[in-house]
Every structure is written in C-alpha cells, then in structure tokens.
Design a protein around this motif. Structure first.
Motif, short mmCIF file in Angstrom:
data_model
loop_
_atom_site.label_atom_id
_atom_site.label_comp_id
_atom_site.label_asym_id
_atom_site.label_seq_id
_atom_site.Cartn_x
_atom_site.Cartn_y
_atom_site.Cartn_z
N THR A 1 46.18 42.93 32.88
CA THR A 1 47.51 42.96 33.50
C THR A 1 47.42 42.73 35.00
O THR A 1 48.43 42.76 35.70
CB THR A 1 48.19 44.32 33.24
N ASP A 2 46.21 42.50 35.50
CA ASP A 2 46.00 42.29 36.93
C ASP A 2 46.22 40.80 37.23
O ASP A 2 45.32 39.97 37.09
CB ASP A 2 44.57 42.72 37.31
N ASP B 1 38.04 42.63 34.32
CA ASP B 1 36.85 43.49 34.54
C ASP B 1 36.22 43.21 35.90
O ASP B 1 34.99 43.16 36.04
CB ASP B 1 35.81 43.28 33.43
N GLY B 2 37.06 42.98 36.90
CA GLY B 2 36.58 42.77 38.26
C GLY B 2 36.20 41.34 38.59
O GLY B 2 35.86 41.05 39.74
N VAL B 3 36.26 40.42 37.62
CA VAL B 3 35.92 39.01 37.85
C VAL B 3 37.21 38.24 38.10
O VAL B 3 38.16 38.33 37.31
CB VAL B 3 35.16 38.42 36.65
N GLU B 4 37.22 37.45 39.19
CA GLU B 4 38.43 36.71 39.55
C GLU B 4 38.49 35.38 38.81
O GLU B 4 37.54 34.60 38.82
CB GLU B 4 38.46 36.47 41.06
N ILE B 5 39.64 35.13 38.19
CA ILE B 5 39.91 33.88 37.48
C ILE B 5 41.13 33.24 38.14
O ILE B 5 42.21 33.82 38.13
CB ILE B 5 40.19 34.10 35.98
N ARG C 1 29.66 37.26 35.10
CA ARG C 1 30.43 37.77 36.24
C ARG C 1 30.54 36.71 37.34
O ARG C 1 30.37 37.00 38.53
CB ARG C 1 29.84 39.08 36.77
N LEU C 2 30.86 35.50 36.91
CA LEU C 2 31.04 34.39 37.82
C LEU C 2 32.52 34.09 37.99
O LEU C 2 33.21 33.78 37.01
CB LEU C 2 30.34 33.13 37.29
N PRO C 3 33.05 34.15 39.20
CA PRO C 3 34.43 33.70 39.41
C PRO C 3 34.58 32.26 38.96
O PRO C 3 33.67 31.44 39.15
CB PRO C 3 34.63 33.84 40.93
#
Length: 342
Positions: free
Chosen positions: A241-242, A260-264, A205-207
């Motif tokens: 799709t986010d 899943d809530g993790v920003e890429i 869960r690391l951006p």
C-alpha cells in the motif's frame, strides 16, 4: 556615482540563472563516452546519435566520429560541477566499450556531498572491467534489463551472447557498488517476463524502474510494441500500500512503490513530463514527448538540451582547444534556450 565603461571587446556578463535553476530541479548532465554498443535494441535513441540497429541495417549511416580526449571530458566535468551541475550520468552506446571509459571514470573530480556519478550500462562488460571500476568515484550503476531469457535478448537486442552474461554483470556490480539499480522498458517483446524481472529484483533487493515506451523518431516503426503499465501497477498494489506519485523537478512523472523496503518506479505516460525552456514554442513539439530534462554531451564535443534538436547543439571543441570556460558557454547557451532566442 561613477558609471563603469566597458570596452567593445569586453565579453557580455554571463547569466547563470538558467543553469543553476536546471541543477536545482535535479536536471541531468548525460555524458556519452561512445555511440558504439554490443547490443542493438530496437528502441535505442543513442542520446541523439545514429542508433546501432539503424547502422546494422544501413551501414553507410554512421555515428559522429569521436573528437574528445579523456582530458577533454574531465575538463568539462570540472567546469560544470564547479558551476553547480553535479548530477552526472555516463552513457553510450555501451560506455564500457569506450577506450576512454577507464581514464575518465578513474579520474573523476570530487562532485561533493550533493553530487553523484551514475554509470548506465547493459551489464555485459562489468565483470571484465571490475578491477578498475572498483577504484572509481561512481555512486551508482544502473543496468538495463529489458529481457530475461536468451530468446527475448535476441529479439530485443539482436545478440546471442546470452542472458547469463548480463545477469553475471549485475552480480559483479553488486559486489562492487552499494547502489545498483535496474531499468526495464515495457514492451510486447518482454511482457511475459515483467513479473519474473520484478521477482528477480525484489529477491536481490535491487531498485527497478519500469518505463512505458516514449514515442520518438527513433522508434516510430515499432509503436505497436508499446504496452501500458496498468497490469503491473495493479500487481504492485496487491503487494504493497506504499505508493506515491512524483511530478517534481524536471523529467518524467513517476509512480513509486515500496515493496519490503525496495523501491519500484513506474514511468507512466499519463503522468506527463516536466521540462524547462522553450518547449512551448518548439517547432518539433507536436512529435516530441521528451522535452528538456537533461543536457547531453556527446563524444564529438557537442552539448544539446534535446534529443530531436541537433540545430541547438553547442560545439565545445574550440573552447577546449583554447582552454576557455566550457561552463560559461553552456550557461549562456542554456539561458538562450530557456528564453527562446537560440
């Protein structure tokens, strides 16, 4: 009406508009604690100083000598933060190699609720410095992970201490700080490891930010190593799709996914870069894609708004010696830059 008469010795009024606009656009103040590094990544620009791989090949070409004390760094930080420039990044070289890292980072002034301090590191020295790092005001640690094996670490960075030391540094940072991020330069040398790096980041869960190569004078010999983010973007679209595109403020346009809530993040060349100042008339603009998106302070006491324009470097040493306001000088310098009068 009485018209005030200024003496010939009165200093000109300081126009803070350019500095405050730059801060409002989320411009960065990048503070280099040392030009030295225990890696020698081929693409390194060393914040405008002589990069480590160049020094390895040409031993006579050395970075600028260090001129600042810990007190000097802290004075400048207090000045610029009071003036409103509060988004501070500590860089190198590898900043944790500097003997000034501890006395500076453990004495940081309060940047306020709207300020932030970020340490940019290769991660290899985090574990051994964990005890004092835990006492700092750092809000975030950003770790460069351009490799995912001993082989790619050697090919890209020219070192043999092993990828496990860097991965352990990431674990150490996660133990110390709430916010830890990764950044990875997309290149031919690590193309086979991009999806494993992505999976590693998602599981922890690391951006993570993936960056397409920016051509500069510092890496022109390796332009054939550049690869596009197209395949990675298609893979991310199969996971979520986010997706949104951000081109606000200054800096590089980016494509942002949430899995899943993790920003890429994907820094993609086709999205352009957004600058302020005299870039439109800059004589080196035809060979520059960086532009002005950060103010860079080096360990020798200089501040400049651009990697490729040493001629625009403001020397703060005399101001520091005379206890004059560095923020005032920086504000005037930035105003002159944005007006094209430097």
């Amino acid at each position: 009406m009485t018209i005030p008469i200024l003496s010939a010795s009165s200093p000109p009024a300081t126009d803070w508009t350019a500095l405050r606009n730059f801060a409002a656009l989320r411009g960065q103040f990048r503070v280099s604690l040392t030009p030295l590094c225990n890696e020698a990544c081929w693409f390194c620009h060393n914040e405008g100083d002589v990069p480590p791989p160049h020094t390895r090949m040409h031993s006579k070409d050395r970075p600028r000598p260090g001129e600042l004390t810990a007190a000097d760094y802290l004075t400048v930080l207090r000045d610029v933060i009071a003036a409103g420039l509060k988004r501070v990044y500590f860089t190198g070289g590898e900043p944790l190699l500097s003997p000034l890292a501890r006395p500076v980072l453990t004495e940081l002034p309060d940047a306020g609720a709207d300020g932030s301090y970020t340490l940019i590191t290769n991660g290899s020295l985090v574990r051994r410095n964990a005890a004092w790092l835990s006492t700092t005001r750092l809000d975030k640690v950003k770790i460069s992970l351009h490799y995912f094996s001993d082989d790619s670490l050697y090919e890209i960075a020219g070192v043999r201490f092993g990828i496990n030391q860097i991965l352990d540094g990431i674990d150490a940072a996660r133990e110390l700080f709430e916010r830890v991020e990764l950044n990875t330069l997309l290149q031919r040398e690590n193309a086979h490891e991009i999806l494993p790096i992505l999976d590693y980041a998602l599981k922890r869960r690391l951006p993570v930010q993936f960056i397409e190569l920016v051509d500069t004078d510092f890496n022109e010999a390796h332009r054939d190593s550049a690869v596009t983010a197209d395949g990675l973007i298609q893979h991310l679209r199969s996971l979520t799709t986010d997706e949104r595109t951000e081109i606000a403020g200054v800096g590089q346009g980016r494509r942002v996914f949430r899995v899943d809530g993790v920003e890429i993040d994907i820094i993609q060349r086709i999205l352009g870069r957004h600058h302020v100042g005299q870039c439109g008339t800059c004589p080196v603009k035809p060979r520059c894609v960086e532009g002005f998106w950060s103010l860079r302070m080096d360990h020798a006491g200089g501040v400049q708004p651009c990697l490729l324009r040493d001629d625009l470097r403001l020397d703060l040493r005399l101001l520091l010696a005379n206890q004059a306001s560095t923020a005032t000088a920086i504000a005037r310098h930035l105003s002159a830059f944005t007006e094209g009068t430097l």
